[in-house]
Design a protein around this motif. Structure first.
Motif, PDB file in Angstrom:
ATOM      1  N   TYR A 171      46.029  27.367  49.482  1.00  0.00           N
ATOM      2  CA  TYR A 171      46.134  28.845  49.196  1.00  0.00           C
ATOM      3  C   TYR A 171      45.036  29.664  49.751  1.00  0.00           C
ATOM      4  O   TYR A 171      43.991  29.694  49.189  1.00  0.00           O
ATOM      5  CB  TYR A 171      45.971  28.921  47.599  1.00  0.00           C
TER       6      TYR A 171
ATOM      7  N   ASN B  89      39.731  33.678  46.221  1.00  0.00           N
ATOM      8  CA  ASN B  89      39.131  34.664  45.402  1.00  0.00           C
ATOM      9  C   ASN B  89      37.570  34.493  45.237  1.00  0.00           C
ATOM     10  O   ASN B  89      36.817  33.610  45.563  1.00  0.00           O
ATOM     11  CB  ASN B  89      39.666  34.064  43.919  1.00  0.00           C
TER      12      ASN B  89
ATOM     13  N   SER C 287      33.820  39.968  47.293  1.00  0.00           N
ATOM     14  CA  SER C 287      35.178  40.177  47.613  1.00  0.00           C
ATOM     15  C   SER C 287      35.997  38.853  48.331  1.00  0.00           C
ATOM     16  O   SER C 287      35.433  37.968  48.600  1.00  0.00           O
ATOM     17  CB  SER C 287      35.184  41.150  49.059  1.00  0.00           C
ATOM     18  N   PRO C 288      37.167  38.982  48.035  1.00  0.00           N
ATOM     19  CA  PRO C 288      38.221  37.886  48.247  1.00  0.00           C
ATOM     20  C   PRO C 288      38.170  37.753  49.853  1.00  0.00           C
ATOM     21  O   PRO C 288      38.115  39.018  50.539  1.00  0.00           O
ATOM     22  CB  PRO C 288      39.510  38.156  47.654  1.00  0.00           C
ATOM     23  N   GLN C 289      38.396  36.525  50.356  1.00  0.00           N
ATOM     24  CA  GLN C 289      38.486  36.469  51.836  1.00  0.00           C
ATOM     25  C   GLN C 289      39.640  35.632  52.247  1.00  0.00           C
ATOM     26  O   GLN C 289      40.330  34.911  51.136  1.00  0.00           O
ATOM     27  CB  GLN C 289      37.508  35.798  52.305  1.00  0.00           C
ATOM     28  N   LYS C 290      39.969  35.810  53.422  1.00  0.00           N
ATOM     29  CA  LYS C 290      41.215  34.910  53.898  1.00  0.00           C
ATOM     30  C   LYS C 290      40.542  33.505  54.545  1.00  0.00           C
ATOM     31  O   LYS C 290      39.915  33.695  55.857  1.00  0.00           O
ATOM     32  CB  LYS C 290      42.010  35.522  54.793  1.00  0.00           C
TER      33      LYS C 290
ATOM     34  N   GLY D 272      44.392  32.671  50.164  1.00  0.00           N
ATOM     35  CA  GLY D 272      43.549  33.753  49.725  1.00  0.00           C
ATOM     36  C   GLY D 272      42.385  33.387  48.943  1.00  0.00           C
ATOM     37  O   GLY D 272      42.868  32.966  47.818  1.00  0.00           O
TER      38      GLY D 272
END
Lengths: 322, 397
Positions: A238, A242, A135-138, A240
């Motif tokens: 960036y 991926n 899952s993408p993370q911040k 966000g």
């Protein structure tokens, strides 16, 4: 005017990232004459290692990684950057020893396919739940979110802001420092001379007493740590992040590879030039023509360069042996 | 005579260097058949769900799966379907169209499920639907809004509204709603997503029909990280509203970068925004922005509040619209199974098509002749990173 300046700033920041990644492709190609497809996955790993470390270190300092308002002191960022570079350097070393070294005398195609295999392996290991997850993370902010400069410039019928953030300047500065270090290393040190000798002719270099295996390993370590730095800077800009097998990472790697080819693959300065050239083509094309074809501009440029100047902008023409 | 051995030698060498390529192709092409976990037991009914349990749209699959599981739990506690318990098999498609196709193939051919639920993203439903249609297994998409999904065939249903409606709802809200009163709109579309492209077309049509002007149309590709070229162009076109029919991860990143560029224009989107992660990614960058959705957790309707109570007791979180649609989709399927004279695909599909005025959490659901649901939409506003209810918009009769 404002729009032009803003696009220019973005192109400079992104260009330095492309250049950092392109350096890894070009160095490996220069020495082993094959394209290391796993290189873009090292970038991904650099980004994810930075994320994991940030989430470990920030709570230790009593900071909440999910709160973008609180930025840690700058040394935290520097520490994470260095750790990511070391981790990826070691991984680059391991990959070369385990996957590529046994194939040193094998046909080029075998090595190429092994590189694709390594790339798939890294992507899918990264997706495992107990590694990085799918899952993408911040990414937590490691630098304060400040605008160094906010200029109001005339544009069309009004005034618009040109924003230069601290992050952009940091990306540009860090990349520039790393590239200067590399330049010094390759052109001013004994090790650099050995690298260039191996690149010129492996057999002759080894006859001259140059430890070819060690030079090759060193090249991988160097390329991989630059890739890790690019990964770190990328998530700074960036946040966000991926998931490791997202196709967007492959595209990033592919563009950096194009940068290396445009600059003249095997040529260190060419890779840097290529990185900036494609960032400019991409950003200005997207702004002035249409954002639909952002990737098309890059690959169209590749085709043009290959037709007009097959060895790239700074590549030396190949002399056919008679 | 001399050349023969050399020719065959060349051939061998050629084959030798191609062998690894062939092996690689074989590796990609082969899907390893899974163990038949769906070996059907006479006393149970197996249904399948394919969803993005991980990946950029992970909350879509997870919420839907939670909703379906809640519905199954209730059904089995109440005695199942004519005495048979229902069992769910869920496969993760990682938000990838190829994986979605593999997951559905595995569900219908190896697990032999009675019906398939899924997907949220229209592009992934479009990948799974033809497989269900070919194998005669009914498929209900809980929340794919692109009209093309149910056009695949008579086995494919949905329990949500479709994009022509959602697009016009957004356009009307932007143009006429007192919150925005926009006359100029800029559009930013995910050109790789059928959902995004479809919704953008419908919005544009409706907005222009209402006398609005589209200042610029920009595109990105799902997963992109840099939107500065598009946003700089949008900023230059000075719109009153920016319509972004994308999925939540991208939308969050876009909002952050837009605010950084000094764009304060409100943004507007569709149900692709609906995720608890949206606020997590964007923080306050999306405050004062709006999106259309299938339901609001602030709806005082007792049916909705009752559902929220059950859901939060089980999962310790507030259900989003996709969890509500997953729940409704599963319950509509169970109702049809109860009415159906057999569990064959054709009988079940015929009963599904007869669904009328089903009292769902997301409103009264009737399946029309195109196997789509006709129902109202709600508009939500982001406040402090959380959606809050603005208004309900009924479909035109």
């Amino acid at each position: 005017m404002a729009d032009f300046a803003q696009t220019l700033m973005t192109a400079l920041a992104i260009g330095s990232l492309y250049a950092l990644i392109a350096l890894g492709y070009t160095m490996v190609y220069g020495i082993l004459k094959f394209i290391n497809f796993a290189h873009s996955d090292i970038v991904v790993l650099g980004a994810w290692v930075s994320y994991t470390l940030a989430n470990k270190i920030l709570p230790m300092l009593g900071l909440n990684p999910h709160n973008p308002e609180t930025a840690p002191p700058l040394w935290v960022g520097a520490l994470i950057l260095l750790s990511a570079m070391v981790a990826c350097g070691l991984l680059g070393f391991a990959i070369e020893r385990l996957a590529y070294k046994p194939l040193r005398r094998a046909p080029r195609l075998n090595v190429l396919i092994t590189a694709i295999g390594v790339s798939l392996l890294l992507q899918n290991i990264g997706q495992l739940n107990y590694v990085f997850g799918a899952s993408p993370q911040k990414m937590p902010a490691l630098m304060p979110n400040i605008d160094l400069l906010r200029l109001s410039l005339p544009s069309g019928d009004g005034y618009r802001d040109v924003v230069i953030g601290l992050v952009d300047v940091m990306i540009f500065a860090t990349s520039a420092v790393l590239m200067l270090v590399l330049e010094y290393l390759v052109f001013r040190t004994k090790l650099g001379t050995a690298m260039r000798a191996v690149s010129f002719s492996t057999d002759n270099a080894s006859l001259m007493g140059i430890p070819v295996d060690r030079v090759v390993s060193f090249t991988f370590v160097l390329g991989s740590s630059l890739a890790a730095a690019a990964g770190f800077l990328y998530v700074m800009k960036y946040p966000g992040l991926n998931q490791p097998a997202h196709s967007i990472w492959v595209l990033l790697g592919l563009k950096a590879f194009v940068a290396a080819v445009i600059g003249g693959i095997g040529n260190v300065r060419g890779a840097v030039l290529g990185g900036f050239v494609i960032a400019f083509v991409e950003q200005f094309g997207a702004f002035y023509i249409s954002s639909n074809y952002r990737d098309v501009y890059v690959f169209a440029l590749l085709i043009i360069i290959l037709l007009v100047r097959p060895t790239g902008l700074l590549g030396s023409p190949v002399r056919e042996k008679v | 005579m001399h050349c023969r051995p050399s020719v065959s030698g060349h051939r061998l060498a050629g084959f030798g260097s191609f062998l690894p390529v062939l092996m690689l192709v074989a590796l990609f092409g082969l899907t390893i058949p899974g163990c038949p976990s769906g070996a059907s037991n006479k006393n149970e009914i197996v249904i399948g769900h394919f969803g993005s349990m991980s990946g950029s749209e992970a909350t879509f699959g997870q919420s839907t799966d939670n909703g379906i599981k809640l519905a199954i739990e209730e059904l089995n506690a109440a005695g199942g379907i004519n005495g048979k318990k229902v069992r769910l098999i869920t496969y993760d498609d990682k938000g990838d169209a190829r994986e979605a196709g593999n997951a559905v193939t595995r569900l219908v051919t190896s697990d032999k499920v009675t019906a398939v639920l899924g997907e949220v993203a229209s592009g992934l439903s479009l990948a799974g639907a033809p497989i269900c249609q070919e194998n005669g297994v009914p498929m209900i998409s809980p929340s794919s809004t692109n009209p093309k999904v149910t056009k695949i065939g008579d086995m494919i249903f949905r329990v949500c509204f479709i994009d022509p409606f959602q697009g016009s709802v957004c356009a009307k809200f932007a143009r006429r709603g007192e919150e925005l009163h926009a006359s100029k709109a800029a559009i930013l579309t995910d050109q790789a997503s059928p959902y995004s492209v479809g919704l953008q077309e419908e919005f544009e049509k409706a907005f222009v029909d209402l006398g609005g002007i589209i200042t610029t149309k920009q595109t990105y590709q799902g997963g992109d990280q840099d939107y500065s070229a598009q946003l700089t162009a949008i900023r230059g076109s000075e719109p009153d509203v920016i319509f972004i029919p994308g999925y939540y991860t991208d939308v969050g990143n876009i909002a952050l970068q837009a605010r950084k560029l000094g764009i304060q224009t409100p943004m507007l989107g569709g149900d692709g925004w609906d995720s608890s992660k949206l606020g997590e990614v964007a923080g306050k960058a999306l405050d004062g922005c709006f999106y259309s959705n299938h339901y609001s957790h602030e709806d005082p309707n007792p049916r909705v509040q009752d559902y929220i109570k059950k859901y939060s007791a089980k999962y310790k979180s507030t259900p989003d619209g996709l969890a509500a649609l997953g729940y409704d989709a599963a319950r509509i399927l169970f109702e049809a199974m109860k009415r159906s004279k057999s569990l064959s695909g054709a009988d079940l599909a015929a009963e599904l098509a007869k669904t009328k005025d089903f009292d769902g959490v997301t409103g009264k659901i009737s399946i029309d002749k195109n196997r789509n649901a006709v129902k109202p939409a709600v508009m939500l506003e982001m406040k402090n990173g959380k959606p809050s209810f603005v208004s309900t918009i009924q479909p035109d009769k």
